[in-house]
Every structure is written in C-alpha cells, then in structure tokens.
Design a protein around this motif. Structure first.
Motif, PDB file in Angstrom:
ATOM      1  N   ALA A  53       5.060  -4.854 -10.547  1.00 43.96           N
ATOM      2  CA  ALA A  53       6.399  -5.298 -10.942  1.00 43.96           C
ATOM      3  C   ALA A  53       7.484  -4.347 -10.436  1.00 43.96           C
ATOM      4  O   ALA A  53       8.589  -4.769 -10.121  1.00 43.96           O
ATOM      5  CB  ALA A  53       6.473  -5.442 -12.458  1.00 43.96           C
ATOM      6  N   SER A  54       7.149  -3.063 -10.363  1.00 40.96           N
ATOM      7  CA  SER A  54       8.158  -2.093  -9.918  1.00 40.96           C
ATOM      8  C   SER A  54       7.860  -1.576  -8.506  1.00 40.96           C
ATOM      9  O   SER A  54       8.364  -0.549  -8.074  1.00 40.96           O
ATOM     10  CB  SER A  54       8.225  -0.922 -10.901  1.00 40.96           C
ATOM     11  N   MET A  55       6.995  -2.305  -7.786  1.00 40.88           N
ATOM     12  CA  MET A  55       6.583  -1.852  -6.447  1.00 40.88           C
ATOM     13  C   MET A  55       7.764  -1.908  -5.477  1.00 40.88           C
ATOM     14  O   MET A  55       8.434  -2.932  -5.364  1.00 40.88           O
ATOM     15  CB  MET A  55       5.445  -2.746  -5.927  1.00 40.88           C
ATOM     16  N   PRO A  56       8.035  -0.789  -4.772  1.00 35.81           N
ATOM     17  CA  PRO A  56       9.094  -0.833  -3.755  1.00 35.81           C
ATOM     18  C   PRO A  56       8.662  -1.712  -2.579  1.00 35.81           C
ATOM     19  O   PRO A  56       7.473  -2.015  -2.442  1.00 35.81           O
ATOM     20  CB  PRO A  56       9.231   0.633  -3.317  1.00 35.81           C
ATOM     21  N   THR A  57       9.608  -2.115  -1.734  1.00 35.18           N
ATOM     22  CA  THR A  57       9.214  -2.904  -0.566  1.00 35.18           C
ATOM     23  C   THR A  57       8.428  -2.009   0.389  1.00 35.18           C
ATOM     24  O   THR A  57       8.573  -0.783   0.376  1.00 35.18           O
ATOM     25  CB  THR A  57      10.436  -3.458   0.191  1.00 35.18           C
ATOM     26  N   PHE A  58       7.606  -2.630   1.236  1.00 40.48           N
ATOM     27  CA  PHE A  58       6.806  -1.847   2.169  1.00 40.48           C
ATOM     28  C   PHE A  58       7.697  -1.030   3.104  1.00 40.48           C
ATOM     29  O   PHE A  58       7.385   0.126   3.417  1.00 40.48           O
ATOM     30  CB  PHE A  58       5.875  -2.753   2.990  1.00 40.48           C
ATOM     31  N   THR A  59       8.808  -1.609   3.531  1.00 39.22           N
ATOM     32  CA  THR A  59       9.676  -0.872   4.464  1.00 39.22           C
ATOM     33  C   THR A  59      10.300   0.354   3.790  1.00 39.22           C
ATOM     34  O   THR A  59      10.440   1.391   4.422  1.00 39.22           O
ATOM     35  CB  THR A  59      10.779  -1.782   5.041  1.00 39.22           C
ATOM     36  N   GLU A  60      10.649   0.242   2.504  1.00 40.84           N
ATOM     37  CA  GLU A  60      11.183   1.415   1.783  1.00 40.84           C
ATOM     38  C   GLU A  60      10.165   2.545   1.782  1.00 40.84           C
ATOM     39  O   GLU A  60      10.480   3.703   2.071  1.00 40.84           O
ATOM     40  CB  GLU A  60      11.514   1.037   0.328  1.00 40.84           C
ATOM     41  N   VAL A  61       8.928   2.188   1.470  1.00 38.15           N
ATOM     42  CA  VAL A  61       7.859   3.180   1.385  1.00 38.15           C
ATOM     43  C   VAL A  61       7.567   3.777   2.764  1.00 38.15           C
ATOM     44  O   VAL A  61       7.434   4.999   2.922  1.00 38.15           O
ATOM     45  CB  VAL A  61       6.586   2.526   0.805  1.00 38.15           C
ATOM     46  N   ALA A  62       7.497   2.894   3.768  1.00 39.20           N
ATOM     47  CA  ALA A  62       7.151   3.336   5.113  1.00 39.20           C
ATOM     48  C   ALA A  62       8.243   4.226   5.714  1.00 39.20           C
ATOM     49  O   ALA A  62       7.966   5.117   6.514  1.00 39.20           O
ATOM     50  CB  ALA A  62       6.914   2.126   6.006  1.00 39.20           C
ATOM     51  N   ASN A  88      10.006   6.342   4.070  1.00 40.59           N
ATOM     52  CA  ASN A  88       9.958   7.666   3.448  1.00 40.59           C
ATOM     53  C   ASN A  88       8.809   8.522   3.928  1.00 40.59           C
ATOM     54  O   ASN A  88       8.897   9.742   3.914  1.00 40.59           O
ATOM     55  CB  ASN A  88       9.873   7.528   1.929  1.00 40.59           C
ATOM     56  N   SER A  89       7.711   7.891   4.357  1.00 40.30           N
ATOM     57  CA  SER A  89       6.572   8.687   4.795  1.00 40.30           C
ATOM     58  C   SER A  89       5.698   7.932   5.780  1.00 40.30           C
ATOM     59  O   SER A  89       5.528   6.720   5.672  1.00 40.30           O
ATOM     60  CB  SER A  89       5.717   9.095   3.589  1.00 40.30           C
ATOM     61  N   GLU A  90       5.154   8.663   6.735  1.00 39.28           N
ATOM     62  CA  GLU A  90       4.212   8.068   7.690  1.00 39.28           C
ATOM     63  C   GLU A  90       2.784   8.222   7.206  1.00 39.28           C
ATOM     64  O   GLU A  90       1.878   7.592   7.720  1.00 39.28           O
ATOM     65  CB  GLU A  90       4.354   8.753   9.058  1.00 39.28           C
ATOM     66  N   ASP A  91       2.607   9.088   6.210  1.00 39.30           N
ATOM     67  CA  ASP A  91       1.261   9.415   5.756  1.00 39.30           C
ATOM     68  C   ASP A  91       0.709   8.299   4.866  1.00 39.30           C
ATOM     69  O   ASP A  91       1.309   7.951   3.851  1.00 39.30           O
ATOM     70  CB  ASP A  91       1.309  10.735   4.981  1.00 39.30           C
ATOM     71  N   PRO A  92      -0.458   7.714   5.245  1.00 42.03           N
ATOM     72  CA  PRO A  92      -1.005   6.592   4.479  1.00 42.03           C
ATOM     73  C   PRO A  92      -1.258   6.932   3.008  1.00 42.03           C
ATOM     74  O   PRO A  92      -1.037   6.101   2.131  1.00 42.03           O
ATOM     75  CB  PRO A  92      -2.311   6.252   5.191  1.00 42.03           C
ATOM     76  N   THR A  93      -1.739   8.147   2.742  1.00 37.83           N
ATOM     77  CA  THR A  93      -2.023   8.522   1.350  1.00 37.83           C
ATOM     78  C   THR A  93      -0.747   8.529   0.520  1.00 37.83           C
ATOM     79  O   THR A  93      -0.718   8.057  -0.619  1.00 37.83           O
ATOM     80  CB  THR A  93      -2.678   9.922   1.300  1.00 37.83           C
ATOM     81  N   GLU A  94       0.323   9.065   1.115  1.00 32.92           N
ATOM     82  CA  GLU A  94       1.605   9.084   0.396  1.00 32.92           C
ATOM     83  C   GLU A  94       2.150   7.678   0.210  1.00 32.92           C
ATOM     84  O   GLU A  94       2.747   7.362  -0.826  1.00 32.92           O
ATOM     85  CB  GLU A  94       2.622   9.942   1.151  1.00 32.92           C
ATOM     86  N   ARG A  95       1.949   6.834   1.225  1.00 29.62           N
ATOM     87  CA  ARG A  95       2.409   5.450   1.093  1.00 29.62           C
ATOM     88  C   ARG A  95       1.687   4.754  -0.057  1.00 29.62           C
ATOM     89  O   ARG A  95       2.293   4.054  -0.857  1.00 29.62           O
ATOM     90  CB  ARG A  95       2.151   4.687   2.402  1.00 29.62           C
ATOM     91  N   LEU A  96       0.365   4.974  -0.140  1.00 30.09           N
ATOM     92  CA  LEU A  96      -0.416   4.348  -1.206  1.00 30.09           C
ATOM     93  C   LEU A  96       0.040   4.845  -2.573  1.00 30.09           C
ATOM     94  O   LEU A  96       0.167   4.059  -3.520  1.00 30.09           O
ATOM     95  CB  LEU A  96      -1.912   4.644  -1.008  1.00 30.09           C
ATOM     96  N   ARG A  97       0.341   6.147  -2.650  1.00 31.28           N
ATOM     97  CA  ARG A  97       0.763   6.710  -3.932  1.00 31.28           C
ATOM     98  C   ARG A  97       2.092   6.099  -4.376  1.00 31.28           C
ATOM     99  O   ARG A  97       2.319   5.845  -5.551  1.00 31.28           O
ATOM    100  CB  ARG A  97       0.883   8.238  -3.829  1.00 31.28           C
ATOM    101  N   ALA A  98       2.974   5.848  -3.383  1.00 29.70           N
ATOM    102  CA  ALA A  98       4.273   5.261  -3.711  1.00 29.70           C
ATOM    103  C   ALA A  98       4.144   3.793  -4.123  1.00 29.70           C
ATOM    104  O   ALA A  98       4.893   3.300  -4.954  1.00 29.70           O
ATOM    105  CB  ALA A  98       5.212   5.389  -2.514  1.00 29.70           C
ATOM    106  N   LEU A  99       3.142   3.102  -3.551  1.00 31.91           N
ATOM    107  CA  LEU A  99       2.974   1.679  -3.843  1.00 31.91           C
ATOM    108  C   LEU A  99       2.229   1.453  -5.160  1.00 31.91           C
ATOM    109  O   LEU A  99       2.544   0.546  -5.919  1.00 31.91           O
ATOM    110  CB  LEU A  99       2.218   0.995  -2.690  1.00 31.91           C
ATOM    111  N   LEU A 100       1.204   2.291  -5.418  1.00 32.65           N
ATOM    112  CA  LEU A 100       0.377   2.131  -6.617  1.00 32.65           C
ATOM    113  C   LEU A 100       0.281   3.470  -7.353  1.00 32.65           C
ATOM    114  O   LEU A 100      -0.775   4.116  -7.355  1.00 32.65           O
ATOM    115  CB  LEU A 100      -1.020   1.632  -6.217  1.00 32.65           C
ATOM    116  N   PRO A 101       1.375   3.905  -7.989  1.00 33.50           N
ATOM    117  CA  PRO A 101       1.440   5.269  -8.532  1.00 33.50           C
ATOM    118  C   PRO A 101       0.497   5.535  -9.701  1.00 33.50           C
ATOM    119  O   PRO A 101       0.173   6.690  -9.975  1.00 33.50           O
ATOM    120  CB  PRO A 101       2.912   5.409  -8.972  1.00 33.50           C
TER     121      PRO A 101
END
Ligand SMILES: [Zn+2]
Length: 293
Positions: free
Chosen positions: A197-206, A208-221
């Motif tokens: 419900a509070s998931m940022p858009t993929f482009t917002e996350v991408a 902020n970081s190129e690192d896949p682990t950080e992207r996952l943390r931002a998407l599913l904290p």
C-alpha cells in the motif's frame, strides 16, 4: 548486462522477481526510434514479460505478449524466451503524447484503455497455452496484475517503470513482481499488504539506488529477503536470411514468380529488428525451382 533477480522472503511466504532492463529498453528505443511514451510502454511490457519468461522451465519455452488497445500505438507484440532473449515491435513507435496532468508519460493514452491482452506460452507442446484478459488502464502494470488474478488465479503485485534523463536516454527501466504462496499466513499477508500500500514507484526507487539489495529494501521494507539466482535479459532477434527464405517458399511458386517479375529485388522486412533482406531475381528463381522440386 541486464538481469532478473529471483528470490523469496525468509519465511518463504512469497516470491519476488526484480528486473533491471535499462540497456534492453534503450536498445529497443534505438531500433524502433521510439518516442518516450512508446519506450515506456514497451519497456514496462519487456520487464514483466522477461520476468514471466524466467519462470518457464525448458530452454526452448517462449512467451508472446500481444497488446491491442484502442489508442494510437496500434498493436504491440513482444516475444520473450526462457534464455533471456527479448524482441518487440509496435505499430506506431514514433507517436508522442502530451504528459498527463501529474507530469507522467501517458502510456494508457498511447495504448488505449479499451482492448485486450493475449499471452501465448509456447511450452513445446502441439498447441500453445493461450491466456486472454481485457485491458484495465493500458498502463501495463495494472493490466498484468489483472491478468495474473483472473487468468492465472495468482494474486500478484506488479510495479514497473521507465525513466528518462534530460537528453531522452533511458536512465533506468525495470520492475518488480511479487507473488504470494497459497498457504501464506494471514499476519504475513497483512504485513505484505501494508508494504504494498505504501510502496514507492519503481522509478522512484531506481532513481535513488542502483544496488538491487537496496532497491528491494525500499520496495519491501518489512521483510528479510533471500536472493536465489540471477537470470540474464538481453535484446535478441532470431530472424535470418534462411527464415526469410522459408517465408518466401511458403508463398508458393506462382506468388514467387509474380514477385520476381515485379521487381529486380524483393525486400523482406523483419518488424522486430528492422532488418531488410534482399532477394534478387536469381535468388527467387532458385526458390521457385525449389518449390517445383
Ligand atoms: Zn529480426
């Protein structure tokens, strides 16, 4: 190299697929000289199709996605193979639309909000498996979410994005698919729904970081996530002069003779990679002789 990262949460209650398809999307943009809106439409479709292809078992398996809406795009066709190869085409790649009032690209306006999505899975059987679903918004992610829910009875979260830099180059492209296991405990599902419900858009996350682990943390904290493997994704068109010859042979002797008499060279065009193949009158004569045995 572009790739799809696959994994599960620590409790093994859901699986996730994180796609990075930036270079692939930029390559599609160049091959078809696409507008930014068309690139966003094909880029989003490529990311989710590559994810779906990565779930297929045999190396020969393929998935074909056809999207036909009532917008100016016309028909979009994308073929993804389980080895990671992707090819795609759209009827009207050059069309650009004004931005929406929220400043985003109008992918839904480009594809159209009324229409149908057809997904063919070629699993090497006699007949491919065909799934159909109506378009929900033409924005791609919602359309696939609906497809998974209705056609495959699989609750899914689909979050896709393509972002451009100020020179119009693809800065980032990709997305995430999350699918729950059938026996997911209710409290885990509730927590997952909260994250979604509070998931940022993929482009917002991408962005902020190129690192896949950080992207996952931002998407599913809320979750500990375990990555299992990584699959490559790349542009690949399997057309060849031989295949074009096969297509010509299928026309039959009479049609080939007409083509031969009409022009000095007959041109065959691959709509996926825009390569032209030329056949001289001598070439056609040889094919006619082949048809006639
Ligand atoms: Zn081709």
């Amino acid at each position: 190299m572009n790739h799809i990262l696959r994994g599960m949460d620590r409790g093994q209650n859901f699986r996730f697929f994180l796609a990075n398809t930036t270079e692939l999307t930029e390559e599609m943009k160049a091959i078809h000289q696409m507008s930014e809106t068309a690139t966003a439409a094909l880029g989003r479709t490529a990311a989710i199709s590559a994810i779906m292809a990565s779930m297929m078992k045999s190396l020969k398996d393929k998935i074909t996605v056809q999207i036909q809406g009532d917008g100016p795009a016309g028909r979009l066709i994308l073929v993804a193979s389980s080895t990671g190869g992707i090819k795609a085409t759209v009827d009207h790649p050059e069309i650009e639309l004004p931005l929406k009032t929220n400043g985003k690209l109008d992918v839904g306006g480009y594809i159209g909000r009324e229409g149908e999505m057809i997904i063919l899975r070629d699993l090497g059987l006699k007949e491919p498996y065909v799934g159909r679903s109506p378009l929900v918004s033409g924005e791609i992610a919602e359309d696939f979410t609906y497809y998974f829910a209705t056609s495959e009875q699989q609750p899914s979260v689909v979050n896709l994005g393509v972002l451009f830099d100020k020179d119009g180059r693809v800065e980032t492209a990709g997305g995430i698919l999350v699918q729950t296991m059938p026996d997911i405990p209710e409290e885990v599902l509730a927590q997952l729904e909260k994250d979604v419900a509070s998931m940022p858009t993929f482009t917002e996350v991408a962005q902020n970081s190129e690192d896949p682990t950080e992207r996952l943390r931002a998407l599913l904290p809320s979750f500990e996530l375990d990555c299992m493997d990584e699959m490559p994704v790349f542009w690949e068109c399997d057309c060849s002069r031989e295949r074009m010859e096969q297509a010509l042979l299928a026309l039959g002797g009479e049609e080939l003779k007409t083509l031969m008499d009409e022009d000095e060279t007959t041109e065959m065009h691959c709509h996926f990679c825009n390569t032209n193949y030329h056949f001289s009158q001598e070439d056609l004569l040889r094919l006619i002789q082949e048809v006639n045995g």
